[in-house]
Motif scaffolding. Structure first.
Motif, PDB file in Angstrom:
ATOM      1  N   THR A  49      -4.508  34.373  -6.188  1.00  0.00           N
ATOM      2  CA  THR A  49      -4.598  35.005  -4.630  1.00  0.00           C
ATOM      3  C   THR A  49      -5.592  33.845  -4.186  1.00  0.00           C
ATOM      4  N   LEU A  50      -6.677  33.832  -4.668  1.00  0.00           N
ATOM      5  CA  LEU A  50      -8.060  33.128  -4.240  1.00  0.00           C
ATOM      6  C   LEU A  50      -7.371  31.618  -4.045  1.00  0.00           C
ATOM      7  N   PHE A  51      -6.442  30.799  -5.194  1.00  0.00           N
ATOM      8  CA  PHE A  51      -6.237  29.874  -5.657  1.00  0.00           C
ATOM      9  C   PHE A  51      -5.197  29.577  -3.876  1.00  0.00           C
ATOM     10  N   GLN A  52      -3.926  30.750  -4.034  1.00  0.00           N
ATOM     11  CA  GLN A  52      -3.203  30.132  -3.224  1.00  0.00           C
ATOM     12  C   GLN A  52      -3.669  30.430  -1.862  1.00  0.00           C
ATOM     13  N   ASN A  53      -4.615  31.321  -1.154  1.00  0.00           N
ATOM     14  CA  ASN A  53      -5.158  30.575  -0.232  1.00  0.00           C
ATOM     15  C   ASN A  53      -6.216  29.451   0.392  1.00  0.00           C
ATOM     16  N   TYR A  54      -6.632  29.433  -0.640  1.00  0.00           N
ATOM     17  CA  TYR A  54      -6.734  27.855  -0.130  1.00  0.00           C
ATOM     18  C   TYR A  54      -6.552  26.811  -0.330  1.00  0.00           C
ATOM     19  N   VAL A  55      -4.914  26.988  -1.029  1.00  0.00           N
ATOM     20  CA  VAL A  55      -4.023  25.836  -0.871  1.00  0.00           C
ATOM     21  C   VAL A  55      -2.714  25.933   0.438  1.00  0.00           C
ATOM     22  N   SER A  56      -3.027  27.135   0.832  1.00  0.00           N
ATOM     23  CA  SER A  56      -2.408  27.115   1.710  1.00  0.00           C
ATOM     24  C   SER A  56      -2.996  27.071   3.344  1.00  0.00           C
ATOM     25  N   LYS A  57      -4.422  26.845   2.594  1.00  0.00           N
ATOM     26  CA  LYS A  57      -5.276  26.924   4.225  1.00  0.00           C
ATOM     27  C   LYS A  57      -5.554  25.202   4.775  1.00  0.00           C
ATOM     28  N   TYR A  58      -5.860  24.572   3.006  1.00  0.00           N
ATOM     29  CA  TYR A  58      -5.808  22.936   3.205  1.00  0.00           C
ATOM     30  C   TYR A  58      -4.641  22.103   2.928  1.00  0.00           C
ATOM     31  N   GLY A  59      -3.545  22.519   2.755  1.00  0.00           N
ATOM     32  CA  GLY A  59      -2.212  21.996   2.319  1.00  0.00           C
ATOM     33  C   GLY A  59      -2.712  20.618   1.265  1.00  0.00           C
ATOM     34  N   SER A  60      -3.407  21.522   0.175  1.00  0.00           N
ATOM     35  CA  SER A  60      -3.676  20.426  -1.151  1.00  0.00           C
ATOM     36  C   SER A  60      -2.471  20.590  -1.919  1.00  0.00           C
ATOM     37  N   GLY A  61      -1.830  21.312  -2.223  1.00  0.00           N
ATOM     38  CA  GLY A  61      -0.844  21.636  -3.342  1.00  0.00           C
ATOM     39  C   GLY A  61      -0.439  22.100  -3.702  1.00  0.00           C
ATOM     40  N   TYR A  62       0.114  23.280  -4.607  1.00  0.00           N
ATOM     41  CA  TYR A  62       1.313  24.010  -5.264  1.00  0.00           C
ATOM     42  C   TYR A  62       0.300  24.875  -6.453  1.00  0.00           C
ATOM     43  N   VAL A  63       0.728  26.340  -6.262  1.00  0.00           N
ATOM     44  CA  VAL A  63       0.425  27.131  -7.272  1.00  0.00           C
ATOM     45  C   VAL A  63       1.430  27.069  -7.761  1.00  0.00           C
ATOM     46  N   TYR A  64       1.380  28.180  -9.089  1.00  0.00           N
ATOM     47  CA  TYR A  64       2.424  28.064  -9.388  1.00  0.00           C
ATOM     48  C   TYR A  64       1.529  29.294 -10.714  1.00  0.00           C
ATOM     49  N   VAL A  65       2.234  30.002 -11.440  1.00  0.00           N
ATOM     50  CA  VAL A  65       1.631  30.945 -12.192  1.00  0.00           C
ATOM     51  C   VAL A  65       3.367  31.299 -13.186  1.00  0.00           C
ATOM     52  N   SER A  66       2.481  31.786 -15.230  1.00  0.00           N
ATOM     53  CA  SER A  66       3.244  31.777 -15.710  1.00  0.00           C
ATOM     54  C   SER A  66       4.700  32.401 -15.731  1.00  0.00           C
ATOM     55  N   SER A  67       5.391  33.166 -15.952  1.00  0.00           N
ATOM     56  CA  SER A  67       5.981  31.747 -16.701  1.00  0.00           C
ATOM     57  C   SER A  67       6.682  30.544 -16.034  1.00  0.00           C
ATOM     58  N   ILE A  68       5.774  29.424 -16.540  1.00  0.00           N
ATOM     59  CA  ILE A  68       7.130  28.326 -16.181  1.00  0.00           C
ATOM     60  C   ILE A  68       6.458  27.531 -16.637  1.00  0.00           C
ATOM     61  N   ASP A  69       7.362  27.119 -17.221  1.00  0.00           N
ATOM     62  CA  ASP A  69       7.384  25.562 -19.162  1.00  0.00           C
ATOM     63  C   ASP A  69       6.353  24.268 -18.056  1.00  0.00           C
ATOM     64  N   VAL A  70       5.231  23.640 -18.882  1.00  0.00           N
ATOM     65  CA  VAL A  70       4.449  22.821 -18.870  1.00  0.00           C
ATOM     66  C   VAL A  70       4.755  21.743 -19.390  1.00  0.00           C
ATOM     67  N   PHE A  71       6.010  20.591 -19.753  1.00  0.00           N
ATOM     68  CA  PHE A  71       5.988  20.003 -20.720  1.00  0.00           C
ATOM     69  C   PHE A  71       5.791  18.408 -20.274  1.00  0.00           C
ATOM     70  N   LEU A  72       4.229  18.111 -21.711  1.00  0.00           N
ATOM     71  CA  LEU A  72       3.541  17.423 -21.931  1.00  0.00           C
ATOM     72  C   LEU A  72       3.530  16.017 -22.746  1.00  0.00           C
ATOM     73  N   LYS A  73       4.184  16.155 -23.980  1.00  0.00           N
ATOM     74  CA  LYS A  73       4.930  16.017 -24.943  1.00  0.00           C
ATOM     75  C   LYS A  73       5.993  15.892 -25.564  1.00  0.00           C
ATOM     76  N   GLU A  74       6.544  15.152 -26.307  1.00  0.00           N
ATOM     77  CA  GLU A  74       7.964  15.189 -27.392  1.00  0.00           C
ATOM     78  C   GLU A  74       7.381  16.318 -28.116  1.00  0.00           C
ATOM     79  N   ASN A  75       6.833  17.357 -28.277  1.00  0.00           N
ATOM     80  CA  ASN A  75       7.193  17.905 -28.724  1.00  0.00           C
ATOM     81  C   ASN A  75       6.071  19.917 -28.541  1.00  0.00           C
ATOM     82  N   GLU A  76       5.299  19.588 -27.096  1.00  0.00           N
ATOM     83  CA  GLU A  76       4.445  19.951 -26.710  1.00  0.00           C
ATOM     84  C   GLU A  76       4.693  20.385 -24.968  1.00  0.00           C
ATOM     85  N   VAL A  77       5.767  21.717 -25.178  1.00  0.00           N
ATOM     86  CA  VAL A  77       5.061  22.378 -24.386  1.00  0.00           C
ATOM     87  C   VAL A  77       4.780  24.049 -24.174  1.00  0.00           C
TER      88      VAL A  77
END
Length: 106
Positions: A49-77
């Motif tokens: 809620t704190l992050f989303q309020n800030y992002v909504s106010k300043y239009g600075s990016g996107y906030v996501y909560v789990s479960s969401i996959d973050v692919f970093l390397k060939e065998n790291e998600v």
């Protein structure tokens, strides 16, 4: 006696798995963990809620909560609790998150 060599799963193979319980691909191995407790979830709700309020106010990016996959390397998600991706780096937002977020809360 020969030892069995276990083959590591790739991010591509992980991505083709059907939806299911929360799991992460760490070092090529599927890691499952139990669901979080209520206190943990309450903290995640409050922080999101704190992050989303800030992002909504300043239009600075996107906030996501789990479960969401973050692919970093060939065998790291990973599935962090909360991620923030700045507007400047929105190109990593695809069908899945393909790269390191600007901020990770775990």
């Amino acid at each position: 006696m020969p030892t069995e060599v276990k083959r590591k799963m790739t991010a591509l193979e992980y991505e083709s798995l059907p939806e299911g319980p929360p799991q992460q691909l760490i070092g090529g191995e599927i890691i499952m963990s139990p669901s979080p407790n209520p206190i943990h979830q309450q903290i995640i709700v409050e922080l999101t809620t704190l992050f989303q309020n800030y992002v909504s106010k300043y239009g600075s990016g996107y906030v996501y909560v789990s479960s969401i996959d973050v692919f970093l390397k060939e065998n790291e998600v990973y599935q962090p609790d909360i991620i923030f991706i700045s507007t400047e780096r929105k190109n990593i937002i695809e069908e899945k998150i393909k790269g390191a977020p600007d901020l990770v809360v775990e």
